[in-house]
Design a protein around this motif. Structure first.
Motif, PDB file in Angstrom:
ATOM      1  N   VAL A   1     -18.536 -23.813  -5.212  1.00 24.13           N
ATOM      2  CA  VAL A   1     -17.811 -23.183  -4.117  1.00 24.13           C
ATOM      3  C   VAL A   1     -16.352 -23.528  -4.356  1.00 24.13           C
ATOM      4  N   GLU A   2     -15.522 -22.489  -4.452  1.00 22.41           N
ATOM      5  CA  GLU A   2     -14.095 -22.713  -4.649  1.00 22.41           C
ATOM      6  C   GLU A   2     -13.400 -22.515  -3.309  1.00 22.41           C
ATOM      7  N   ILE A   3     -12.634 -23.513  -2.916  1.00 23.65           N
ATOM      8  CA  ILE A   3     -11.968 -23.531  -1.620  1.00 23.65           C
ATOM      9  C   ILE A   3     -10.462 -23.517  -1.869  1.00 23.65           C
ATOM     10  N   PHE A   4      -9.808 -22.473  -1.365  1.00 27.93           N
ATOM     11  CA  PHE A   4      -8.371 -22.301  -1.553  1.00 27.93           C
ATOM     12  C   PHE A   4      -7.652 -22.609  -0.249  1.00 27.93           C
ATOM     13  N   ASP A   5      -6.686 -23.524  -0.296  1.00 26.05           N
ATOM     14  CA  ASP A   5      -5.834 -23.764   0.860  1.00 26.05           C
ATOM     15  C   ASP A   5      -5.012 -22.508   1.132  1.00 26.05           C
ATOM     16  N   VAL A   6      -4.416 -22.411   2.309  1.00 27.21           N
ATOM     17  CA  VAL A   6      -3.542 -21.278   2.619  1.00 27.21           C
ATOM     18  C   VAL A   6      -2.439 -21.247   1.561  1.00 27.21           C
ATOM     19  N   GLY A   7      -2.263 -20.086   0.938  1.00 26.81           N
ATOM     20  CA  GLY A   7      -1.271 -19.936  -0.129  1.00 26.81           C
ATOM     21  C   GLY A   7      -1.740 -20.439  -1.481  1.00 26.81           C
ATOM     22  N   GLY A   8      -2.944 -20.992  -1.542  1.00 24.45           N
ATOM     23  CA  GLY A   8      -3.449 -21.559  -2.787  1.00 24.45           C
ATOM     24  C   GLY A   8      -3.894 -20.502  -3.785  1.00 24.45           C
ATOM     25  N   LYS A   9      -3.886 -20.880  -5.059  1.00 28.17           N
ATOM     26  CA  LYS A   9      -4.371 -19.965  -6.086  1.00 28.17           C
ATOM     27  C   LYS A   9      -4.732 -20.719  -7.350  1.00 28.17           C
ATOM     28  N   THR A  10      -5.487 -20.044  -8.183  1.00 27.19           N
ATOM     29  CA  THR A  10      -5.818 -20.592  -9.488  1.00 27.19           C
ATOM     30  C   THR A  10      -4.686 -20.247 -10.440  1.00 27.19           C
ATOM     31  N   PRO A  11      -4.502 -21.050 -11.469  1.00 24.08           N
ATOM     32  CA  PRO A  11      -3.556 -20.622 -12.498  1.00 24.08           C
ATOM     33  C   PRO A  11      -4.196 -19.484 -13.296  1.00 24.08           C
ATOM     34  N   PRO A  12      -3.405 -18.599 -13.900  1.00 22.94           N
ATOM     35  CA  PRO A  12      -4.008 -17.576 -14.755  1.00 22.94           C
ATOM     36  C   PRO A  12      -4.835 -18.259 -15.838  1.00 22.94           C
ATOM     37  N   ASN A  13      -6.056 -17.770 -16.054  1.00 21.95           N
ATOM     38  CA  ASN A  13      -6.925 -18.371 -17.058  1.00 21.95           C
ATOM     39  C   ASN A  13      -7.865 -17.323 -17.640  1.00 21.95           C
ATOM     40  N   ARG A  14      -8.517 -17.695 -18.752  1.00 28.27           N
ATOM     41  CA  ARG A  14      -9.484 -16.795 -19.381  1.00 28.27           C
ATOM     42  C   ARG A  14     -10.593 -17.628 -20.003  1.00 28.27           C
ATOM     43  N   HIS A  15     -11.708 -16.973 -20.233  1.00 27.45           N
ATOM     44  CA  HIS A  15     -12.872 -17.624 -20.839  1.00 27.45           C
ATOM     45  C   HIS A  15     -13.279 -16.808 -22.062  1.00 27.45           C
ATOM     46  N   ARG A  16     -13.521 -17.492 -23.162  1.00 31.02           N
ATOM     47  CA  ARG A  16     -13.822 -16.807 -24.430  1.00 31.02           C
ATOM     48  C   ARG A  16     -15.112 -15.999 -24.376  1.00 31.02           C
ATOM     49  N   VAL A  17     -16.184 -16.594 -23.863  1.00 38.94           N
ATOM     50  CA  VAL A  17     -17.482 -15.906 -23.877  1.00 38.94           C
ATOM     51  C   VAL A  17     -18.134 -15.804 -22.507  1.00 38.94           C
ATOM     52  N   ALA A  18     -17.643 -16.560 -21.546  1.00 45.11           N
ATOM     53  CA  ALA A  18     -18.291 -16.611 -20.230  1.00 45.11           C
ATOM     54  C   ALA A  18     -17.897 -15.439 -19.347  1.00 45.11           C
ATOM     55  N   VAL A  19     -18.843 -15.038 -18.525  1.00 46.03           N
ATOM     56  CA  VAL A  19     -18.616 -14.100 -17.436  1.00 46.03           C
ATOM     57  C   VAL A  19     -18.460 -14.962 -16.180  1.00 46.03           C
TER      58      VAL A  19
END
Length: 151
Positions: A46-64
């Protein structure tokens, strides 16, 4: 049909361990199942984002990577394409898609996040700083925040 007795793995939200991957992160990830627990190459959190929160741009080689929005509002971007998201929405990010999720709402954003195969995602999460789920988090995850149905 072959018969077997395989016991399912059961966890409740009070069993989840949450982590903040980097000290300045504005999101937390609560591990539900990972390769160690599930015995297969997947990560479910479960990913919980604070108000205004975000993930950094990212990518995965083989994963969906898949997201299901439990509560809140946000924006998901993949390879320059952006969509607004809210409770009930689902997102599927293909391998190599540069993506990020951002909370654009006035409350926390909660998403279920599943990555298959694991691609070291669980290990990255566990390398972070353990944090506690608070009463607001548990209310959402245990569905105590839902309105009672009227008769």
């Amino acid at each position: 049909m072959p018969t077997s007795c395989v016991m399912p793995i059961y966890k409740s939200p009070r069993d989840y361990q949450a982590y903040r991957i980097s000290p300045g992160d504005t999101n937390r990830l609560a591990l539900v199942f990972d390769p160690t627990i599930a015995g297969m190459s997947l990560t479910y959190c479960v990913e919980i984002f604070d108000v205004g929160g975000k993930t950094p741009p990212n990518r995965h080689r083989v994963a969906v990577e898949m997201f299901f929005v439990l509560k809140g509002a946000g924006r998901a971007t993949c390879d320059g394409k952006t969509v607004d998201i809210s409770a009930g929405d689902s997102i599927l990010v293909p391998p190599n898609g540069v993506h990020e999720v951002e909370n654009t709402g006035s409350t926390r954003l909660y998403t279920l996040c599943i990555m298959v195969p694991n691609e070291d995602f669980a290990e990255l999460i566990r390398s972070g700083m353990p944090v506690e789920l608070d009463a607001e988090d548990l209310a959402v995850l245990e569905r105590h925040d839902a309105r009672p149905m009227s008769l």
